[in-house]
Design an enzyme around this catalytic site. Structure first.
Site, PDB file in Angstrom:
ATOM      1  N   GLY A  79       0.793  -1.218   0.000  1.00  0.00           N
ATOM      2  CA  GLY A  79       0.000   0.000   0.000  1.00  0.00           C
ATOM      3  C   GLY A  79       0.822   1.262   0.000  1.00  0.00           C
ATOM      4  O   GLY A  79       1.947   1.287  -0.513  1.00  0.00           O
ATOM      5  N   LEU A 137      -4.670  -5.661  -3.920  1.00  0.00           N
ATOM      6  CA  LEU A 137      -3.638  -4.622  -3.932  1.00  0.00           C
ATOM      7  C   LEU A 137      -2.267  -5.182  -3.534  1.00  0.00           C
ATOM      8  O   LEU A 137      -2.100  -5.702  -2.436  1.00  0.00           O
ATOM      9  CB  LEU A 137      -4.034  -3.485  -2.975  1.00  0.00           C
ATOM     10  CG  LEU A 137      -3.003  -2.364  -2.834  1.00  0.00           C
ATOM     11  CD1 LEU A 137      -2.750  -1.683  -4.157  1.00  0.00           C
ATOM     12  CD2 LEU A 137      -3.437  -1.364  -1.776  1.00  0.00           C
ATOM     13  N   ASP A 138      -1.293  -5.047  -4.417  1.00  0.00           N
ATOM     14  CA  ASP A 138       0.092  -5.444  -4.127  1.00  0.00           C
ATOM     15  C   ASP A 138       0.211  -6.901  -3.724  1.00  0.00           C
ATOM     16  O   ASP A 138       1.088  -7.265  -2.941  1.00  0.00           O
ATOM     17  CB  ASP A 138       0.694  -4.539  -3.041  1.00  0.00           C
ATOM     18  CG  ASP A 138       0.803  -3.102  -3.511  1.00  0.00           C
ATOM     19  OD1 ASP A 138       0.930  -2.895  -4.729  1.00  0.00           O
ATOM     20  OD2 ASP A 138       0.776  -2.193  -2.683  1.00  0.00           O
ATOM     21  N   GLU A 139      -0.660  -7.753  -4.231  1.00  0.00           N
ATOM     22  CA  GLU A 139      -0.566  -9.176  -3.894  1.00  0.00           C
ATOM     23  C   GLU A 139      -0.445 -10.061  -5.125  1.00  0.00           C
ATOM     24  O   GLU A 139      -0.530 -11.276  -5.036  1.00  0.00           O
ATOM     25  CB  GLU A 139      -1.782  -9.608  -3.061  1.00  0.00           C
ATOM     26  CG  GLU A 139      -1.828  -8.939  -1.719  1.00  0.00           C
ATOM     27  CD  GLU A 139      -2.721  -9.678  -0.728  1.00  0.00           C
ATOM     28  OE1 GLU A 139      -3.189 -10.790  -1.045  1.00  0.00           O
ATOM     29  OE2 GLU A 139      -2.933  -9.136   0.357  1.00  0.00           O
TER      30      GLU A 139
END
Lengths: 280, 280, 280, 280
Positions: A198, A224-226
């Site tokens: 994040g 998100l960001d995974e």
């Protein structure tokens, strides 16, 4: 003389390599490079990338795909044959920070990164001059958290690109955008995932007092960001580092991780599997 | 179920992979891992390592070697089939510094390094107690620059070992010794070759004021510290580092480079070619 | 000739360095090394470590402490004067994995790590022989998750140690233990904090498909794996790495991060501040 | 409020730090950062860098230099007081390869590298457009091995620059040029010095089969690639790397090593001593 790549994956079973290499031999080809990986040598999932040269005129991608389809079916495989002479079209989204953008433009100019860039798109007008110097179309889309203007983004990207790179684009793309675009998107995150997801990873790093920082290039998915991690770079820091020096060190890591990821991607060295990547 | 490795090298030509994978398939085998490399994809020298599993009782190394010999001849190849169940015998020579020795003993004990150690030989008696604690024969040979006692060394090593490791053995072995021993010898050099050959690399590093130090594991040949490099490790240093801290940092590099080299070696991942190594 | 260290911290203000260096000069001392750091050069918190040599017999720690106390008060500082000739007593707790333990024993033996080890304590009897070979007392305490036997741990550690090292001790120490022990405890965590807290960081790393793994040495506080980070080591990995190879690579990282942390600690190079560390 | 830096070196002796910090205190200053180093704590050569803030108008560099001169004489020191508000003028020489040039221009633009660039000079006209986009004067000097045109180089550089950067300038500067220019020159060498001096370090690296490559930023002196090393960067390579990939990896190392060296240089963190550097 033409170069092709076969990407192949299926449940591990006997005779795969024999069949594939036989197929290439039968068409008068020569294997230039071959990589394989099995999640479990005694019965897992099997992945292969073979790069080969053919010399006969009529051996184009469609012909080979037709010829190989029976073999693919036999192994219940997912597979794809790629003509290496085709240059991929890479769309770039970027917000304010331009270090990754500049690095990618340089790598294209110098011939190290063999892609076409149909456009660079940004919610910040500052890049207009740079892109005009490079003779690359620039789209200014004043997207913001409140209004992400995804229809507009999509209208630029959908048909003109083979994949997208988020070279420090600071707005999250919605699941709907991802579904409609339906091709690969590579993002550079300025932190060592899965830590520091994040916003403001440098602030998080400072607060935690870590002694190593990182950058992560990954495929975008709807979390998100995974998305699957492609490449990561790291560097030691100390108590002396402040936000400014972390940002400076981070920039080098981001450029390197992103460039490495894209270079692997356009050479078809990356296979996605269960939210992870195999990078040959 | 038995595991075998085929190491294969020849002038690059069509159909090698097909023939090899076909050979394995015909004997009911399954390829577990395969690596290949060509010095020049359009006509150089070709190297391959294939690891495969066979299930039939009668498929032992001699049988496979016999079966494959026609294929080897056809490609004018150098090749070798190895039965992975055979544990290699690793002789260790060491002088005073014992950090590499202790690391190797630990790796054996913990099962990470799967070798037999028929003996440790040293020109320093201090290691006797350590080896007795590990129940490994210790040979004290008071070799020195003036009298290297190579006949004695050879009498210990020749028949009882498959390869030798010089884990900080500070005497040079003569070309005659190498010729008579005629098997692989791996040395760890406490410097970043090809810089800092010979004695006292840390003194050389200090004098030059380098900002990075290294360690190099390499095969021994008849030129001092010029044999094929297998692995190298490096670390940043600064003006604050003195001889003592360089030695401490160097030890970690040496242990890591040597262990990595040996692990690759006993898994038959190293191919020597023109004074260089391919490490799959 | 005796070596002392002054550790000093206070709100940043004018004249600190002048006063401290003047103090040392007045007692005939010579500054050997000095490090300082300010969280904000224009008005933050100030930290200093000064190492100095005194030659007069009567200049012992108590005398210097008495002499310096007025200066300390004047700056409202926290400070401490240490006699470098005093060797710290380091207690070691360890569970099954012994790689860090063995590395620490080696560093002590070789003189690189100048500490006394009053005992090694474990909930696993396997280390008894090793410790007896090193002539170091071994306490077997069959602690488990169900019964941590902290009173017993404390009875061994409280008076006989200056600090504790958890060299892969797999049980969490309770806040009560920490409060009663009330000295520094250094832990090695086999993951890159703040990612991969808690159990099985390698399993987490495999599941996430990270391309870099790490190890973290940190002070223990009452939140699991959240104490101030002292040192971190990292290494690239790939899809080829399995649990076994991650463990092997991780061991090297853990040994290095822990040894570096302890070496800094016993040289009084670490200052704790707001859940972070300054490591001079 | 003005920032100054004092660089100071002399034979180690008692009371230096006290005298210097006292001097700053007497002028109402506050020490922002201080670093010191002694080649031998028990009687070697002493180096110090102190950064401090003064608030009084009349405290300019000339005044402070006058005030400090007695102290300097007393310790027989070499020393210098620098007004941090003065921006250094950095001339750049470059041949064909432009990756370092572009990186430096970016760092200037983004404010990370606080220098003035009076000109970029090259023996290759290709950079003209780039420099015109950046509004930086470009001098084309068709120097070659046969005619190095050093008088012309000197006429551009002598008065307009405080130091020079050879950002991949492939012609050696003569001892006469160095003597006449008589200011610092920083060079980036695309190899890990002291290995791989001179031409074609990548070719040398390939031939030797090294497993690590490097880049070295160093001061130029009258011996080719033997000036004091400032910073070095390294990266692992393998048998798969060819000249092209080595060049690509090398470029990142060169950019990083050169940028780090220049950032240290313009912050006066580098002290040259006996063909080595202290980099605070």
């Amino acid at each position: 003389m033409r170069k092709f790549i076969l990407l192949f994956q299926c449940l591990d079973q006997k005779g795969i390599v024999a069949r594939i290499s036989d197929f290439i031999l039968k068409h008068g080809g020569n294997i230039v490079a071959a990589d394989q990986y099995s999640t479990d040598p005694e019965g897992g999932y099997f992945f292969m990338r073979v790069e080969f040269i053919l010399t006969k005129e009529q051996h184009n991608k469609d012909f080979l795909t037709e010829e190989f389809s029976a073999t693919g079916r036999e192994f219940s495989a997912q597979w794809k044959i790629i003509d290496k002479s085709q240059t991929l079209r890479m769309g770039i989204f970027v917000s304010e920070d331009d270090h990754c953008l500049i690095d990618l433009l340089y790598l294209c100019m110098s011939g190290e990164l063999n892609v076409k860039i149909p456009f660079v798109l940004s919610n910040n007008e500052k890049h207009r001059k740079l892109l005009s110097q490079h003779n690359i179309p620039f789209h200014y889309v004043p997207a913001s958290k409140e209004n992400r203007r995804e229809a507009e983004l999509l209208s630029y990207a959908l048909d003109s690109t083979d994949f997208l790179v988020l070279a420090r684009y600071m707005l999250v793309l919605s699941p709907e955008f991802l579904r409609k675009y339906n091709k690969d998107i590579i993002n550079i995150h300025h932190g060592f995932l899965p830590a520091f997801k994040g916003a403001d990873p440098f602030g998080q790093a400072l607060k935690q007092g870590v002694k190593v920082i990182g950058a992560t290039a990954h495929f975008v998915n709807d979390k998100l960001d995974e998305g699957p991690i492609i490449s990561q770079e790291v560097e030691h820091v100390s108590h002396k580092d402040n936000r400014q020096s972390l940002i400076r060190k981070g920039r080098n890591l981001e450029k390197k991780a992103l460039a490495n990821a894209i270079l692997s991607y356009i050479d078809y060295r990356i296979i996605r599997h269960e939210n992870k990547t195999i990078v040959f």
